[in-house]
Design an enzyme around this catalytic site. Sequence first.
Site, PDB file in Angstrom:
ATOM      1  CE1 TYR A   7       7.050   8.323   9.423  1.00  0.00           C
ATOM      2  CE2 TYR A   7       7.084   8.613  11.674  1.00  0.00           C
ATOM      3  CZ  TYR A   7       6.490   8.209  10.397  1.00  0.00           C
ATOM      4  OH  TYR A   7       5.079   7.786  10.499  1.00  0.00           O
TER       5      TYR A   7
ATOM      6  CG  ASN B 243       2.909   4.460  -1.630  1.00  0.00           C
ATOM      7  OD1 ASN B 243       2.408   3.981  -0.552  1.00  0.00           O
ATOM      8  ND2 ASN B 243       3.223   3.858  -2.653  1.00  0.00           N
ATOM      9  CB  VAL B 244       5.343   9.201   2.941  1.00  0.00           C
ATOM     10  CG1 VAL B 244       4.105   9.282   3.742  1.00  0.00           C
ATOM     11  CG2 VAL B 244       6.334   8.043   3.725  1.00  0.00           C
TER      12      VAL B 244
ATOM     13  CG  HIS C 106      -1.327   8.704   4.371  1.00  0.00           C
ATOM     14  ND1 HIS C 106      -1.533   6.984   4.245  1.00  0.00           N
ATOM     15  CD2 HIS C 106      -2.519   8.835   4.417  1.00  0.00           C
ATOM     16  CE1 HIS C 106      -2.743   6.646   4.512  1.00  0.00           C
ATOM     17  NE2 HIS C 106      -3.285   7.761   4.518  1.00  0.00           N
TER      18      HIS C 106
HETATM   19  N1  APR Z   1       2.323  -5.115  -6.437  1.00  0.00           N
HETATM   20  C1  APR Z   1       1.208  -4.627  -6.042  1.00  0.00           C
HETATM   21  N2  APR Z   1       0.633  -4.910  -4.649  1.00  0.00           N
HETATM   22  C2  APR Z   1       1.572  -5.338  -3.988  1.00  0.00           C
HETATM   23  C3  APR Z   1       2.986  -5.812  -4.331  1.00  0.00           C
HETATM   24  C4  APR Z   1       3.425  -5.626  -5.840  1.00  0.00           C
HETATM   25  N3  APR Z   1       4.497  -6.073  -6.125  1.00  0.00           N
HETATM   26  N4  APR Z   1       3.505  -6.514  -3.120  1.00  0.00           N
HETATM   27  C5  APR Z   1       2.498  -6.275  -2.286  1.00  0.00           C
HETATM   28  N5  APR Z   1       1.460  -5.598  -2.638  1.00  0.00           N
HETATM   29  C6  APR Z   1       0.326  -5.350  -1.838  1.00  0.00           C
HETATM   30  C7  APR Z   1      -0.087  -6.256  -0.778  1.00  0.00           C
HETATM   31  O1  APR Z   1      -0.993  -7.493  -1.056  1.00  0.00           O
HETATM   32  C8  APR Z   1      -1.065  -5.556   0.261  1.00  0.00           C
HETATM   33  O2  APR Z   1      -2.451  -5.697  -0.076  1.00  0.00           O
HETATM   34  O3  APR Z   1       0.292  -4.195  -1.285  1.00  0.00           O
HETATM   35  C9  APR Z   1      -0.378  -4.132  -0.303  1.00  0.00           C
HETATM   36  C10 APR Z   1       0.090  -3.279   0.698  1.00  0.00           C
HETATM   37  O4  APR Z   1      -0.678  -3.346   1.952  1.00  0.00           O
HETATM   38  P1  APR Z   1      -0.188  -2.363   3.420  1.00  0.00           P
HETATM   39  O5  APR Z   1       1.030  -2.716   3.704  1.00  0.00           O
HETATM   40  O6  APR Z   1      -1.321  -2.432   4.246  1.00  0.00           O
HETATM   41  O7  APR Z   1      -0.031  -0.737   2.672  1.00  0.00           O
HETATM   42  P2  APR Z   1      -1.037   0.395   2.391  1.00  0.00           P
HETATM   43  O8  APR Z   1      -2.425  -0.112   2.061  1.00  0.00           O
HETATM   44  O9  APR Z   1      -0.432   1.291   1.306  1.00  0.00           O
HETATM   45  O10 APR Z   1      -1.146   0.996   3.884  1.00  0.00           O
HETATM   46  C11 APR Z   1      -1.926   2.236   3.954  1.00  0.00           C
HETATM   47  O11 APR Z   1      -1.275   2.202   6.227  1.00  0.00           O
HETATM   48  O12 APR Z   1       0.200   2.629   7.983  1.00  0.00           O
HETATM   49  C12 APR Z   1      -0.303   3.212   7.028  1.00  0.00           C
HETATM   50  O13 APR Z   1       0.288   5.353   6.443  1.00  0.00           O
HETATM   51  C13 APR Z   1       0.507   3.956   6.079  1.00  0.00           C
HETATM   52  O14 APR Z   1      -0.165   4.677   3.977  1.00  0.00           O
HETATM   53  C14 APR Z   1      -0.049   3.629   4.934  1.00  0.00           C
HETATM   54  C15 APR Z   1      -1.354   3.010   4.944  1.00  0.00           C
END
Ligand code: APR
Length: 234
Positions: free
Chosen positions: A59, A94-95, A111
């Site tokens: 973190y 998002n954090v 989160h």
């Molecule tokens: N604009 C929009 N979406 C995007 C962009 C962009 N420029 N770049 C990437 N992405 C998309 C990817 O295609 C993907 O589907 O963002 C998504 C990110 O997915 P994850 O990495 O799984 O993130 P998230 O869904 O927010 O994760 C959820 O998982 O581990 C945890 O607690 C953490 O809050 C997080 C949760």
Amino acid sequence: MLTVSPRDRPFILTGAGVSAESGIPTFRGVGGFWRNYRIEDVASPQAWRRDRRLVWEFYSMRRRLASTARPNPAHFALTRLSRDLPRLFLCTQNVDDLHEQAGSRDLVHMHGELFKSRCDSCNRPPFEDTNLYEPPAEIPRCGCGGWIRPHICWFGEVPFELDRVYHALDRCTLFVAIGTSGTVEPAASFVARVFGRVRSVYLGPEEPANASCFTECHVGKAGEILPGLFAIGG
Ligand code: APR
């Protein structure tokens, strides 16, 4: 183009993708955090009990990355939208604080927040904390004797403010998810909860895992598409 009116109650869910164009890595994509760390080592209550130093290293690294990040056009577009649509509900997984840096207020960080910490034992409220706790720094302790931990919802813990979130979901007139892979519960099931009742829109460069629940997917980067996605009607 999504035409909305000030009477609408849009529910907006954001994920890591909305901060990607600000230079903050996502979790599951190329270069994502979970490509280099194991969730069970750094983001679970078990990890905290096993190795608090490793958790704080992770973190602290994320605090360092986020501390220089600035909002991108997607964050600013959502702030403008919330001024035009006073009933808009913004919920982020998002954090980071990029929505706030862009001027958004009263959003839900389901989160947790990267720049807050709390005691792992007593009920002292979470507090602002931008410190980096990396070796040789000691892990701070609370006056009660507990350890100070990140104010983050880890895997196996219950996200924050879910009552408020479900209340807003059940009243929304439009559901929009931006930049989230649709793999982490409970956020991944929000769209299923509104399925068949309201229009549901996904925005991101690739289809999420729960794409079949959305009435439409807009393929592209949030910072490029979001500023022109909404039109305000009567
Ligand atoms: N604009 C929009 N979406 C995007 C962009 C962009 N420029 N770049 C990437 N992405 C998309 C990817 O295609 C993907 O589907 O963002 C998504 C990110 O997915 P994850 O990495 O799984 O993130 P998230 O869904 O927010 O994760 C959820 O998982 O581990 C945890 O607690 C953490 O809050 C997080 C949760």
